[in-house]
Design a protein around this motif. Sequence first.
Motif, short mmCIF file in Angstrom:
data_model
loop_
_atom_site.label_atom_id
_atom_site.label_comp_id
_atom_site.label_asym_id
_atom_site.label_seq_id
_atom_site.Cartn_x
_atom_site.Cartn_y
_atom_site.Cartn_z
N UNK A 135 0.77 -1.20 0.03
CA UNK A 135 -0.07 0.01 0.06
C UNK A 135 0.87 1.22 0.05
N UNK A 136 0.27 2.42 -0.13
CA UNK A 136 1.13 3.68 -0.13
C UNK A 136 1.84 4.19 1.02
N UNK A 137 1.56 3.51 2.14
CA UNK A 137 2.19 3.68 3.46
C UNK A 137 3.62 2.98 3.36
N UNK A 138 3.45 1.70 2.77
CA UNK A 138 4.57 0.74 2.64
C UNK A 138 5.66 1.35 1.78
N UNK A 139 5.10 1.74 0.64
CA UNK A 139 5.69 2.46 -0.38
C UNK A 139 6.59 3.58 0.13
N UNK A 140 6.02 4.65 0.86
CA UNK A 140 6.49 5.82 1.47
C UNK A 140 7.68 5.46 2.43
N UNK A 141 7.34 4.40 3.20
CA UNK A 141 8.37 3.98 4.22
C UNK A 141 9.62 3.55 3.59
N UNK A 142 9.40 2.73 2.42
CA UNK A 142 10.49 2.09 1.77
C UNK A 142 11.35 3.35 1.01
N UNK A 143 10.49 4.22 0.62
CA UNK A 143 11.28 5.38 -0.26
C UNK A 143 12.12 6.11 0.76
N UNK A 144 11.72 6.18 2.20
CA UNK A 144 12.55 6.96 3.14
C UNK A 144 13.51 6.24 3.61
N UNK A 145 13.33 5.05 3.76
CA UNK A 145 14.41 4.13 4.27
C UNK A 145 15.47 4.11 3.09
N UNK A 146 15.30 3.93 1.68
CA UNK A 146 16.00 3.92 0.74
C UNK A 146 16.88 5.24 0.57
N UNK A 147 16.40 6.51 0.83
CA UNK A 147 16.77 7.87 0.67
C UNK A 147 17.81 7.92 1.70
#
Length: 178
Positions: A135-147
């Motif tokens: 879901x969008x929250x999971x995608x946002x979390x992964x993007x933040x972790x990766x950045x």
Amino acid sequence: MAQRLLIVDDDPDVLKAAAATLARAVEAVDTAVGPDGLAERAHLYDAVLLDMNFAAGARDGAEGLDTLDRLQAADPALSVVLMTTYGGVALAVQALKRGAADFVLKPWRNEALIAAMQAAAALTAERRASGKALNLDDLERRAIERALSLYEGNVSHAAQALGLTRPALYRRMERHGL
């Protein structure tokens, strides 16, 4: 676990090298020289390794990002790892924001490529087993972790790459428990 991977790149040498590397770790590896018709076959694969540029002289990654969108529309559970020679942190972050499972720069380290593709295939299996995509929250979390990982924990640089202010990134980090 049986895994079937697809490698998409317009360079035959890259296809050959990636296929030889990944064949040691999975059951089957297919290759394609371009993105045409991939969406119709998306359900056949456990993960896709997708080049970001196919047109001569292209370096912006637009074709890869568009193909990523089409693959996700066809099979939201399918994990796609994007790769390019002309990658920067901003392009990697954009790819992750748009749903890529990972981002690999050419030339790659064989062990890192195998690990990225095995993780992507495992994520696809998990999504398919649960019957849902991230879901969008999971995608946002992964993007933040990766950045944060790409910028070695530097919140200012990570916020800039994500197109956020530092306070906004801190709020999102808190919401995700980061």
